[in-house]
Motif scaffolding. Sequence first.
Motif, PDB file in Angstrom:
ATOM      1  N   GLY A  72       0.803  -1.209   0.000  1.00  0.00           N
ATOM      2  CA  GLY A  72       0.000   0.000   0.000  1.00  0.00           C
ATOM      3  C   GLY A  72       0.842   1.266   0.000  1.00  0.00           C
ATOM      4  N   LEU A  73       1.867   1.313   0.850  1.00  0.00           N
ATOM      5  CA  LEU A  73       2.726   2.487   0.920  1.00  0.00           C
ATOM      6  C   LEU A  73       3.536   2.661  -0.366  1.00  0.00           C
ATOM      7  N   SER A  74       4.034   1.559  -0.909  1.00  0.00           N
ATOM      8  CA  SER A  74       4.809   1.637  -2.154  1.00  0.00           C
ATOM      9  C   SER A  74       3.927   2.101  -3.306  1.00  0.00           C
ATOM     10  N   LEU A  75       2.701   1.605  -3.336  1.00  0.00           N
ATOM     11  CA  LEU A  75       1.778   2.015  -4.402  1.00  0.00           C
ATOM     12  C   LEU A  75       1.424   3.492  -4.274  1.00  0.00           C
ATOM     13  N   ALA A  76       1.175   3.939  -3.035  1.00  0.00           N
ATOM     14  CA  ALA A  76       0.851   5.352  -2.821  1.00  0.00           C
ATOM     15  C   ALA A  76       2.011   6.242  -3.270  1.00  0.00           C
ATOM     16  N   TYR A  77       3.234   5.856  -2.900  1.00  0.00           N
ATOM     17  CA  TYR A  77       4.404   6.634  -3.307  1.00  0.00           C
ATOM     18  C   TYR A  77       4.556   6.624  -4.829  1.00  0.00           C
ATOM     19  N   THR A  78       4.316   5.466  -5.445  1.00  0.00           N
ATOM     20  CA  THR A  78       4.458   5.353  -6.893  1.00  0.00           C
ATOM     21  C   THR A  78       3.475   6.259  -7.612  1.00  0.00           C
ATOM     22  N   TYR A  79       2.206   6.232  -7.211  1.00  0.00           N
ATOM     23  CA  TYR A  79       1.213   7.109  -7.837  1.00  0.00           C
ATOM     24  C   TYR A  79       1.581   8.574  -7.620  1.00  0.00           C
TER      25      TYR A  79
END
Length: 352
Positions: free
Chosen positions: A35-42
């Motif tokens: 979740g955190l990696s996806l949020a940072y990626t977006y």
Amino acid sequence: MDMHQISQLRWYKNWRILVPLFLLLVFLYVYLMVGLSLAYTYFWWSFRSEGAFQWAVPEQVAQGAEPLIPPLLHQTWKDSQLPDEWKEAQRSCMDLHPGYEYKLWTDKDAEQLIATKFPWFLKTFKSYPYGIQRADAIRYFVLYEHGGIYLDLDVVCNKNLDYLRHFEFVAPKTYPVGVSNDIMMAKPHSDFALRLIKQLSTWNIFLFVKYATVMFSTGPMFMTIQYALYAHKERLSILPVQLYGKYKLTSDALFKHLHGSSWHGSDGKYILWIDRNAMLFASLVLLLLVSAATGLFVFCRHRAIVRRGNVGTLGQGAGGLAPGGVADAARGTLYGLAAMPSAVLARSGAGM
């Protein structure tokens, strides 16, 4: 009961809560990481201008420069008997690159490469529940070990790709964010390819549905997240959308896509719905998190009150706080919280 026994009872009750909570956090760690990696990626992709990327265009190739990527074409299939529907695409790429060595990696070839060159990954490679995960993973190992150009079988070549061999690593820009792994070029032992193969074990996660599991464990979202987290992005070149040719076929497009995606299941439709309704989905997730946090707070507060009531009863006799009354109050609070969304919806419906 003396105070020592009361203290032991308190520690026992604390451990009954803390141990399951610790195990739950360990279980949720992977999903929190996703979740955190996806949020940072977006976030990273959403706030980058076109000038922030190293584009894989002919203008970026220095005159007289030696190519970094060897003349190799790689594709994968389960065996050497390629289906007729993919033969035209395969032939188009081979005809446009007569001086290139061509290699079709079968499942047997893939496992042999992992077993001989990367034995540390063999257990993970065999553990993947879906064949497409192994098909994704092997392309990273092939590019790292041999370098060259990897193409999915549903990709038709429109033009010669020689100029792309002057970059260290190339991947196409895709929708809605990030890069895709259906077309990739890399020099042997590329630093980014090394990152990909090392991170595969960490991201070997199960996300309950096939589409999400594949996308984040080995597929395009896995690669997109690794790109966003990679410190040396100047070593990566992005193929522009107009040259990629997947979303709009123009005269400049290097490729034509037959849109195979044979591994997509019905769950893929739900993932795409989430992407089209990102704000609604984010609101629902936020509501769920707030509800879970509220429930956890009420539960912990109830346990603390009951524990204090039990200690008072044991240490002082019948004058302690009655746990039954606290439990009833806590249940009443939870029922009230549970009824809140319905009441809000009913009120908003009445106002429409």
